[in-house]
Structures are given as structure tokens and as C-alpha cells.
Design an enzyme around this catalytic site. Structure first.
Site, PDB file in Angstrom:
ATOM      1  N   PRO A 171      12.542  99.272  11.349  1.00  0.00           N
ATOM      2  CA  PRO A 171      13.554 100.164  10.777  1.00  0.00           C
ATOM      3  C   PRO A 171      12.987 101.557  10.535  1.00  0.00           C
ATOM      4  CG  PRO A 171      12.734  98.654   9.114  1.00  0.00           C
ATOM      5  CD  PRO A 171      12.119  98.232  10.408  1.00  0.00           C
ATOM      6  N   GLU A 173      11.677 104.861   8.793  1.00  0.00           N
ATOM      7  CA  GLU A 173      10.912 105.112   7.567  1.00  0.00           C
ATOM      8  C   GLU A 173      11.761 105.778   6.484  1.00  0.00           C
ATOM      9  OE1 GLU A 173       9.943 108.559  10.432  1.00  0.00           O
ATOM     10  OE2 GLU A 173      10.516 106.437  10.498  1.00  0.00           O
ATOM     11  N   SER A 221      16.678 109.860  18.071  1.00  0.00           N
ATOM     12  CA  SER A 221      16.638 111.193  18.659  1.00  0.00           C
ATOM     13  C   SER A 221      16.290 111.151  20.144  1.00  0.00           C
ATOM     14  CB  SER A 221      15.620 112.058  17.924  1.00  0.00           C
ATOM     15  OG  SER A 221      14.298 111.664  18.249  1.00  0.00           O
ATOM     16  N   GLU A 242      19.902 104.719  23.158  1.00  0.00           N
ATOM     17  CA  GLU A 242      21.029 105.564  22.767  1.00  0.00           C
ATOM     18  C   GLU A 242      20.460 106.678  21.911  1.00  0.00           C
ATOM     19  OE1 GLU A 242      24.534 105.709  19.677  1.00  0.00           O
ATOM     20  OE2 GLU A 242      24.877 104.059  21.074  1.00  0.00           O
ATOM     21  N   CYS A 276      26.097 109.346  15.258  1.00  0.00           N
ATOM     22  CA  CYS A 276      25.679 109.642  16.634  1.00  0.00           C
ATOM     23  C   CYS A 276      26.791 110.333  17.418  1.00  0.00           C
ATOM     24  CB  CYS A 276      25.266 108.358  17.344  1.00  0.00           C
ATOM     25  SG  CYS A 276      23.848 107.521  16.599  1.00  0.00           S
ATOM     26  N   GLU A 363      21.989 119.216  18.798  1.00  0.00           N
ATOM     27  CA  GLU A 363      22.545 118.327  17.779  1.00  0.00           C
ATOM     28  C   GLU A 363      22.146 118.800  16.382  1.00  0.00           C
ATOM     29  OE1 GLU A 363      22.982 113.548  17.543  1.00  0.00           O
ATOM     30  OE2 GLU A 363      20.932 114.288  17.654  1.00  0.00           O
TER      31      GLU A 363
END
Length: 464
Positions: A171, A173, A221, A242, A276, A363
Site C-alpha cells: 500500500p 506510504e 503516477s 493504470e 484518477c 495532472e
């Protein structure tokens, strides 16, 4: 405060340097988590490798039953998971509970689909049997993000486990306690070693991506995704990615400006823009631009959001706003860092934007709506496609002709017409270019987690 541990080959441990997650609401500590060492990464992968053959030999119906039980356990843990997710990354508890419910639904969907996920027979010679058989790939590394940590993990882990793979989860951080609680909820329903978890930051993720796994599934990312793709090219693992997006919203002439503003606000500000497929840039026809902007400012003022995930991310978001203003954009609302603790940032509307501004071309992942006024639908389509990303796009139009032109010309995995969110369950798309590769969800994710073997059987001379 949560004390996070690793799960390695069925045993919990807390090795490695310890870091602290600072909550985005008031700046208070939320969790301590260790960083897995290279030795611990190797041990987790080795444990998964040892456990996987027996799990693959387990009947598909039994694997599905285990996933159903795990889904029920996650559902029962929704309250604790939602509180922890909110404390770590800022999503309001009610919204966090909704995303957890989506994760539960995904686990149950894969439990049903997994036992039906089979190969097929081929039409060969009458004296032979030809099969295409789907087999688990082996060990799947799932490197997951902080913005929707339960639902995304449930998708990747559920698809991996139900098809007979073992999985090692890493997962983010930024949400290690949420990942730890999810693993503690899921793991008891599977044999030891079938599901492991490693806490840590980028070095841990890089070590896992470069280890002896068969699939590296990553949501996050573009930069990290490209590093993972390079590592997978060296090791021979399958990279399932993704990654980032800079999703456009096109608003055509003839659209109700107030409705368009509601759609734009939902797309740009939901989850504080940390989605996203958030709306990252808006191209609005000049005929409706003035009314749309006025309505969007009102929507922004009324839109309730939580804080951004942390101060570092807030600084990055605000930096893009400042850069846009320096290049000629105007702030219509928001755009200032509020006083006080936490990582709060207001819904922000920018106008007079151009494609060369960072807030439009890259982004932002924050509650910022940069608006570009265009003279025609053709111009909007042309400018929307000028992007190194290809995740999703939305078009608001009363014209059926323009709707069809848009979905054919927009080079993105997903195109949504007259709704920024929504879609039938089970839909899956391939992201394009810098936004990734492979199916990351839907029934097709089961295909990604398995390899196809062709078998040709003939009897020897004289028969069997």
C-alpha cells in the site's frame, strides 16, 4: 495511533526504519509504519512462491468461497476502515464508506466470475483434443495508491487471488494503516503466504517491482509506472499499469450552462480532485462560456470537500495554480492556502487558461478547474487530444453527431457522453500512452492475471 506491521509468509513483523503519517485534517500523527528491507521483500516473495502451487490446486469454487468470506469481513470492518482512511488521506468518512462498499462489491463480483473463468476447446482433428487453458501466472505484486486505497486493492487482490495466484501487497506510504487493516481483514481467509503485505515508501515499491514476481500491478503516477515497466522488462514480469491522466471535459454550444457547471464541479472537485479520472481541464464553447463560468463559481463555493492528502501535495497543487496565474490565468474563486493546521485547499476555478500552462498540460490531482474558452467544437476536440495521457474524457453536447465524432476521435480508454461519472458495471478499458497499459478492472482483469496454455492431445498408435 496505528502501529503498522508487515505480513510475510503468514507472520506479522515490524522490521525496517519507522516513519509517521501526519493526518491532513489537523496535522496530528495517525500511524507509524516500517519500511520493508530488501531482505523482507525477498522473504515475502519467496513465501508467496512457496504457497502458490497449493492455492492454485485448490478448486475454483473453494477459492471463490474464500473470497466471498473475505468480502463479508471487509464489509463488517467498514467503520474502522473508513475512519482510518479518512484520518490518513482526508476523504470524509461517509465517502470513504462508499468506496469501501465498492471494494466489497468488487470482491464479490470476482468471487462469482472467478469460478467461471475458464478456457475453451478448439475444433481440431477428430482423433485429437485441443484445449486453451487459463492458468495463474504465479506471484502478483500489487502496488496501490492512497486516493482510493481499499477499492483499488480489493480489485487487484481479488482478481489475483481468485484465479489461483499468490499476492504481495504494497500500500501507499500515505495510507499504510488502511492497507494494513485491509490485509488483516482479508488474510485470515486464505492459507498462510497466499497474501502478504509490505509497508514502506518508494524504495520498497521499487524493490518489489524488481523482485522475482510474475505480475506487477500498479495504480499511481505515470513516472512510477514507467519505472515499473522498465523493471518488468528486465525481469520478464507482466506490467499492468493504470497511471496518471489529464482528463478533458468538452462543453459544446447549446448545453445548459448550469447543468454543465454541476457536471464540471463534480468531476473536478469530488474527493478534492484526487481521483484518477477527475476532470483536469475544461474546454468550453464561447457561446456558453460566460454563463458557465458564473455557474461554476457558484458550484465551487458550495462544494464540500475534505483536505488534500498532505502538505506536500497541497504545495504541488498550489504551485500549479500560481504558475498559471503567472502565465496569465485569472482566479475566479479559491486559489489561496487557508490559515490553520491541516492540508486544506479550496475548490478553485481558473479562467483565461492556455494549453501551455502546467495546470492544463499535466495532472494536478487537486480541486482545480482550469477553463479554456474555444470558438468551436472542432477546436475543443483538437485541443483535448493534444496530451501525453489517455485515460478518460467527457463530452457534454446536445448533438448526436458531435457525440459520435467525439468518442471516435478522442484517444482515451474511456469516453463519457453527458455524464462525468457513471457506466455499467463490468466495463473495462485500456488506458493509452502515459496513462498505462492493460485492463486494471472488470472481468478482463481475470484474463490479465492468468496465462493461456494451448494443449494438443492425440492418442498413441494403437490407442490409449
Amino acid at each position: 495511533m496505528h502501529i503498522v506491521e508487515h505480513l510475510i509468509a503468514g507472520r506479522w513483523s515490524a522490521g525496517g526504519d519507522v516513519s509517521t503519517v501526519i493526518g491532513p485534517h489537523a496535522g496530528a500523527p495517525v500511524a507509524n509504519f516500517p519500511a520493508a528491507t530488501p531482505h523482507e521483500v525477498a522473504a515475502a516473495v519467496a513465501g508467496a512462491r512457496a504457497a502458490q502451487p497449493d492455492w492454485a490446486a485448490t478448486a475454483p469454487a473453494a477459492r471463490a468461497d474464500a473470497l466471498r468470506a473475505a468480502a463479508t469481513a471487509v464489509e463488517q470492518a467498514t467503520g474502522e476502515l473508513a475512519r482510518t482512511m479518512s484520518a490518513e488521506m482526508g476523504k470524509p468518512e461517509a465517502e470513504a464508506a462508499g468506496s469501501i462498499a465498492a471494494g466489497v462489491g468488487t470482491l464479490r463480483q470476482y468471487a462469482e466470475l472467478g469460478q467461471l473463468h475458464a478456457g475453451r476447446t478448439l475444433a481440431g482433428d477428430l482423433g485429437a483434443t485441443d484445449l486453451m487453458v487459463r492458468e495463474p501466472r504465479g506471484v502478483v505484486a500489487a502496488i496501490t495508491p492512497w486516493n482510493d486505497p481499499v477499492a483499488i486493492s480489493c480489485g487487484l487482490l481479488g482478481a489475483a487471488l481468485v484465479t489461483g495466484n499468490a499476492a504481495v501487497s504494497k500500500p501507499s506510504e500515505r495510507t499504510p494503516a488502511t492497507g494494513w487493516l485491509l490485509t488483516r481483514t482479508l488474510a485470515p481467509h486464505f492459507p498462510p503466504g497466499v497474501l502478504s503485505m509490505l509497508a514502506g515508501g518508494a524504495p520498497t515499491g521499487a524493490a518489489l517491482a524488481e523482485s522475482a514476481v510474475d505480475v506487477v500491478a500498479h495504480v499511481g503516477s505515470t513516472a512510477t509506472g514507467r519505472a515499473i515497466a522498465a523493471a518488468a522488462a528486465r525481469t520478464g514480469a507482466k506490467a499492468l499499469l493504470e497511471n496518471g491522466g489529464c482528463d478533458p471535459l468538452i462543453i459544446d454550444t447549446g448545453v445548459d450552462p448550469a447543468w454543465a457547471a454541476q457536471q464540471a464541479a463534480l468531476g473536478a472537485f469530488a474527493n478534492a480532485g484526487q481521483i484518477c479520472v477527475a476532470v483536469e481541464r475544461i474546454y468550453v464553447h464561447a457561446d456558453v462560456a460566460e454563463e458557465f463560468l458564473a455557474a461554476l463559481v457558484k458550484e465551487a463555493a458550495a462544494f464540500e470537500i475534505g483536505p488534500l492528502v498532505d502538505l506536500r501535495h497541497r504545495s504541488a497543487v498550489h504551485g500549479q495554480v500560481v504558475d498559471a496565474v503567472d502565465r496569465g490565468a485569472r482566479i475566479l474563486t479559491g486559489g489561496t492556502i487557508p490559515e490553520g493546521p491541516g492540508a486544506w485547499y479550496p475548490p478553485t476555478v481558473l479562467t483565461d487558461c492556455t494549453d501551455e500552462m502546467r495546470v492544463v498540460e499535466t495532472e494536478t490531482f487537486g480541486p482545480v478547474a482550469p477553463v479554456v474558452t474555444v470558438a468551436s467544437f472542432d477546436e475543443a476536440l483538437s485541443r483535448a487530444t493534444r496530451s501525453p495521457y489517455g485515460l478518460a474524457a467527457t463530452v457534454l453536447t446536445p448533438s448526436m453527431s458531435n457525440a459520435h465524432r467525439a468518442w471516435r476521435q478522442l484517444e482515451t480508454g474511456t469516453v463519457k457522453i453527458n455524464a462525468v461519472f457513471g457506466g455499467a458495471p463490468g466495463g473495462a478499458a485500456h488506458p493509452r500512452r502515459g496513462s498505462g497499459q492493460g485492463f486494471g478492472y472488470g472481468p478482463e482483469l481475470l484474463d490479465e492475471m492468468t496465462a493461456t496454455k494451448v494443449v494438443h492431445l492425440e492418442s498413441p498408435p494403437g490407442g490409449w
